[in-house]
Design a protein around this motif. Structure first.
Motif, PDB file in Angstrom:
ATOM      1  N   VAL A  21       0.848  -1.195   0.000  1.00  0.00           N
ATOM      2  CA  VAL A  21       0.000   0.000   0.000  1.00  0.00           C
ATOM      3  C   VAL A  21       0.884   1.246   0.000  1.00  0.00           C
ATOM      4  CG1 VAL A  21      -1.826   1.253   1.193  1.00  0.00           C
ATOM      5  CG2 VAL A  21      -1.744  -1.254   1.322  1.00  0.00           C
ATOM      6  N   LYS A  22       0.667   2.139  -0.970  1.00  0.00           N
ATOM      7  CA  LYS A  22       1.385   3.412  -1.015  1.00  0.00           C
ATOM      8  C   LYS A  22       0.836   4.317   0.085  1.00  0.00           C
ATOM      9  CE  LYS A  22       3.896   4.813  -3.696  1.00  0.00           C
ATOM     10  NZ  LYS A  22       5.389   4.872  -3.677  1.00  0.00           N
ATOM     11  N   ARG A  23       1.705   4.658   1.067  1.00  0.00           N
ATOM     12  CA  ARG A  23       1.269   5.455   2.209  1.00  0.00           C
ATOM     13  C   ARG A  23       2.098   6.727   2.295  1.00  0.00           C
ATOM     14  NH1 ARG A  23       0.271   1.103   7.020  1.00  0.00           N
ATOM     15  NH2 ARG A  23      -0.825   2.902   7.887  1.00  0.00           N
ATOM     16  N   ASN A  24       1.619   7.685   3.079  1.00  0.00           N
ATOM     17  CA  ASN A  24       2.258   9.001   3.147  1.00  0.00           C
ATOM     18  C   ASN A  24       3.677   8.927   3.712  1.00  0.00           C
ATOM     19  OD1 ASN A  24      -0.091  10.068   2.150  1.00  0.00           O
ATOM     20  ND2 ASN A  24      -0.899  10.675   4.144  1.00  0.00           N
ATOM     21  N   PHE A  71      -1.523  -2.329   7.146  1.00  0.00           N
ATOM     22  CA  PHE A  71      -2.436  -1.223   6.888  1.00  0.00           C
ATOM     23  C   PHE A  71      -3.808  -1.520   7.484  1.00  0.00           C
ATOM     24  CE2 PHE A  71      -5.701   0.886   4.365  1.00  0.00           C
ATOM     25  CZ  PHE A  71      -5.235   2.199   4.307  1.00  0.00           C
ATOM     26  N   TYR A  72      -4.254  -2.747   7.293  1.00  0.00           N
ATOM     27  CA  TYR A  72      -5.550  -3.194   7.811  1.00  0.00           C
ATOM     28  C   TYR A  72      -5.608  -2.996   9.323  1.00  0.00           C
ATOM     29  CZ  TYR A  72      -9.654  -6.339   8.014  1.00  0.00           C
ATOM     30  OH  TYR A  72     -10.904  -6.877   8.205  1.00  0.00           O
ATOM     31  N   MET A  73      -4.545  -3.458  10.014  1.00  0.00           N
ATOM     32  CA  MET A  73      -4.550  -3.376  11.476  1.00  0.00           C
ATOM     33  C   MET A  73      -4.376  -1.948  11.969  1.00  0.00           C
ATOM     34  SD  MET A  73      -2.597  -6.888  12.635  1.00  0.00           S
ATOM     35  CE  MET A  73      -1.222  -6.716  11.498  1.00  0.00           C
ATOM     36  N   ASP A  74      -3.620  -1.138  11.240  1.00  0.00           N
ATOM     37  CA  ASP A  74      -3.451   0.265  11.640  1.00  0.00           C
ATOM     38  C   ASP A  74      -4.768   1.034  11.588  1.00  0.00           C
ATOM     39  OD1 ASP A  74      -0.791  -0.145  12.012  1.00  0.00           O
ATOM     40  OD2 ASP A  74      -0.154   0.793  10.127  1.00  0.00           O
ATOM     41  N   LYS A  75      -5.659   0.655  10.667  1.00  0.00           N
ATOM     42  CA  LYS A  75      -6.875   1.420  10.443  1.00  0.00           C
ATOM     43  C   LYS A  75      -8.086   0.896  11.222  1.00  0.00           C
ATOM     44  CE  LYS A  75      -4.732   4.090   7.651  1.00  0.00           C
ATOM     45  NZ  LYS A  75      -4.395   5.466   8.090  1.00  0.00           N
ATOM     46  N   ALA A 128       5.499   5.816   5.027  1.00  0.00           N
ATOM     47  CA  ALA A 128       6.249   4.642   4.572  1.00  0.00           C
ATOM     48  C   ALA A 128       5.261   3.601   4.078  1.00  0.00           C
ATOM     49  CB  ALA A 128       7.101   4.068   5.709  1.00  0.00           C
ATOM     50  N   ASP A 129       5.553   3.036   2.919  1.00  0.00           N
ATOM     51  CA  ASP A 129       4.678   2.007   2.362  1.00  0.00           C
ATOM     52  C   ASP A 129       4.685   0.780   3.271  1.00  0.00           C
ATOM     53  OD1 ASP A 129       4.483   3.794   0.325  1.00  0.00           O
ATOM     54  OD2 ASP A 129       5.720   2.644  -1.081  1.00  0.00           O
TER      55      ASP A 129
END
Length: 319
Positions: A131-134, A143-147, A136-137
């Motif tokens: 996932v391209k993130r602001n 990403f799933y767990m962060d959100k 660090a990718d």
């Protein structure tokens, strides 16, 4: 603790190929024979019969006297909007593993029976679907767990099956601990059993647990919700073992032979589960929750010293 089903473990391959196959250094070519295992960040499945390399997203097993890399997973990069869309469609690990092959057709399944599709796509969620993130990718699973949003009591059962522990590569097993025929290495958290074949003694790996670090609020919430009796505030042997089995779902703690469950559990709380406190100091669950190594004797439970838990945001999970 009710959690989603874990990915399938995979048996070793009896014979991947027939006839002569020339080695290939090309990482895009599935087949590569080596005298020594060439992985930098290994994850062990089925007692080490199948090894996955996080660094190259490749799978290895033994063939005769050689290690063979028999599958390499292609990477795919997606946007945050695509990742959010995936999350909205897939609320748990079963839905994610079912939908991933349809959503990401460039990630091809393995033709060999050593590698189950569920295991392949489970690791792909961590390392191959980026996932391209602001800042660090990251992989789609982090990403799933962060959100995931609060409250924890609703989100933890969905998040825990996405966890994947870290493992120690190329361990020399210098400080082995012996429990009857079981050899345990605290450095790499591996359990091996001594087996005699004629005049030869072989050490067979039966489990490699790995390590996971939770931020303080998450560790305390897991302990309160799933390990502790709500009336007494004590860790129960069965409840805590079931919780650890759910967290370390890539191995089976209950199937480690010749060792009582209480001893296995004490070792896991000491060497495999960690708490990251607000001052960034990391300590084991055994130290943080004041667990003695002999606390899980027959009929005993552990008093939780620190369980002033404020249910709020889900702390980031280090995997």
């Amino acid at each position: 603790m009710a959690t989603s089903a874990s990915p399938d473990s995979a048996p070793a391959v009896d014979a991947l190929v027939e006839g002569k196959v020339l080695p290939s250094p090309d990482p895009e070519q599935p087949l590569l024979f080596c005298e020594k295992l060439q992985v930098k960040r290994p994850i062990f499945f089925n007692g080490g019969a199948l090894i996955y390399d996080v660094e190259t997203q490749s799978y290895w097993t033994t063939h005769g006297q050689h290690w063979v890399r028999f599958h390499v997973v292609a990477k795919v990069t997606i946007s945050k909007d695509d990742a959010r869309s995936f999350m909205e469609k897939c609320k748990n690990i079963e839905e994610a593993l079912t939908y991933a092959p349809k959503r990401f057709p460039s990630i091809k399944p393995c033709v060999h029976p050593a590698l189950k599709p569920t295991l392949l796509y489970f690791n792909a969620l961590h390392d191959s679907i980026i996932v391209k993130r602001n800042e660090a990718d990251s992989g789609l699973a982090p990403f799933y767990m962060d959100k995931i949003r609060p409250p924890l009591i609703k989100t933890l059962p969905a998040a825990i099956p996405f966890l994947r522990p870290e493992f120690t590569p190329s361990c020399s097993h210098i400080e082995l601990q012996t429990y009857g025929p079981v050899l345990y290495c605290p450095s790499c958290t591996s359990f091996r059993v001594q087996e005699k074949h004629g005049d030869t003694v072989v050490n067979k790996t039966v489990a490699v647990v790995g390590r996971i670090t939770f931020f303080k609020p998450t560790a305390e919430t897991i302990a309160k919700l799933y390990c502790a009796d709500p009336k007494t505030g004590k860790f129960g042997l069965e409840a805590t073992m079931n919780t650890c089995e759910a967290i370390f779902h890539l191995c089976s703690l209950k199937s480690i032979p010749h060792m009582p469950p209480g001893l296995v559990l004490s070792i896991v709380l000491r060497d495999s589960l960690f708490v990251r406190k607000f001052d960034n100091k990391v300590v084991s669950w055994a130290e943080y929750f004041k667990v003695r190594e002999d606390s899980f004797g027959a009929g005993e439970a552990i008093a939780l010293v620190r369980l002033a838990v404020a249910l709020g945001t889900l702390g980031a999970v280090s995997v």
